[in-house]
Design a protein around this motif. Sequence first.
Motif, PDB file in Angstrom:
ATOM      1  N   GLU A 125       0.814  -1.214   0.000  1.00 32.51           N
ATOM      2  CA  GLU A 125       0.000   0.000   0.000  1.00 32.51           C
ATOM      3  C   GLU A 125       0.850   1.267   0.000  1.00 32.51           C
ATOM      4  O   GLU A 125       0.498   2.254  -0.651  1.00 32.51           O
ATOM      5  N   GLU A 157      -9.591   4.122  -2.402  1.00 29.50           N
ATOM      6  CA  GLU A 157      -8.964   2.794  -2.318  1.00 29.50           C
ATOM      7  C   GLU A 157      -9.956   1.691  -2.676  1.00 29.50           C
ATOM      8  O   GLU A 157     -11.008   1.549  -2.051  1.00 29.50           O
ATOM      9  N   ARG A 281      -9.736   5.336   2.509  1.00 35.46           N
ATOM     10  CA  ARG A 281      -8.468   4.590   2.441  1.00 35.46           C
ATOM     11  C   ARG A 281      -8.158   3.948   3.788  1.00 35.46           C
ATOM     12  O   ARG A 281      -7.718   2.793   3.854  1.00 35.46           O
ATOM     13  N   ALA A 285      -7.804  -0.140   4.591  1.00 32.11           N
ATOM     14  CA  ALA A 285      -6.592  -0.675   5.215  1.00 32.11           C
ATOM     15  C   ALA A 285      -6.939  -1.493   6.455  1.00 32.11           C
ATOM     16  O   ALA A 285      -6.390  -2.579   6.687  1.00 32.11           O
ATOM     17  N   SER A 288      -8.688  -4.780   5.421  1.00 38.07           N
ATOM     18  CA  SER A 288      -7.759  -5.766   4.847  1.00 38.07           C
ATOM     19  C   SER A 288      -7.117  -6.615   5.937  1.00 38.07           C
ATOM     20  O   SER A 288      -6.747  -7.768   5.706  1.00 38.07           O
TER      21      SER A 288
END
Length: 343
Positions: A125, A157, A281, A285, A288
């Motif tokens: 990233e 993202e 974003r 993150a 994920s």
Amino acid sequence: MTQPSNPVLGLSRRQVLAGAAALPLFTILPRRADAAEFTYKLATGQDPSHPVNKRAQEAIDRIKAATNGRLDIRLFPANQLGSDTDLLSQVRNGGVEFFNQASSVLSTLVPAAGIVNTGFAFSDEEQVMKAMDGGLGKYVRGQIEKVGLMTMSKPWENGFRQITTSTKPITTPDDLRGLKLRVPAAPMLSTLFAALGASPTPINFNEVYSALQTKLVEGQENPLAIIATARLYEVQKYCSLTNHVWDAYWILGNRKAVDRLPKDIQEVVFREFDKAATDERTDIAALSKSLRADLTAKGLQFVDVDKKAFKAALGKTSFYKDWRAKFGEEAWKLLEDNVGVLA
């Protein structure tokens, strides 16, 4: 019996009503002081629970507040107004003023947008965001605006894409051979999987779940947030963490619609969509890191793969050479300045 007179004007009630009926409607029902001067639509393809829609709605609310209600943007998630390809046409002709579009699909109109999807180019990233908030992102935005669209913020993202299947786990490049795999209508992804021996099948996202459910295709590839919010784990068994492509989301605006807005409103729109991009974003993150456990609990079996083996297999084909020729030296140099030589 005579009608009682109006004590102020000396008119009968019947005369007052008759006179009112003759007046134009707007004199009876004036426009509300807080009614919007501009009412626009923002369409997305993502499920309402996806961070894209959460952060978009927050931006919309802030825009309405900051403009004192002068701009009212209505959010239409989950392809309510049409498929991704339909909406791309609508935002160009002004039927929809704003649209969230992945780079992979946008590349069918703006080929340069697909450079961020180059197979196994980005490693993490940090590397991605340095490129997209720097020279590569600036170049892509410039190419998008050449077709009459406006990018309303820095890219949002979408995330690294992973492969899911219902028939067998994908552990090595050889496992892709002959696999009937759904991909978006995106040349980069079709050529990537064709180069690795799979059978890529372009299908619009709003048809993916049923295509997997009916076994029209064996698998698909998407970021974990999409796999979760679209409930694709219900019709898939394995998820191979290939990170084969990173993808951006762009909030696109119809240029004429944006230009119609006064400059002070435009500034608010750009500012709030940019803030939403930063927030979204952060959301992706975090997801994920947490979604692997969440999806495992829902029955999806994860497979860790050797990504270098996939990249090496791709490097033995003409994939990188072919795309370098299509994108041109300027764009390819901007990509390699961030990721190193691709061959």
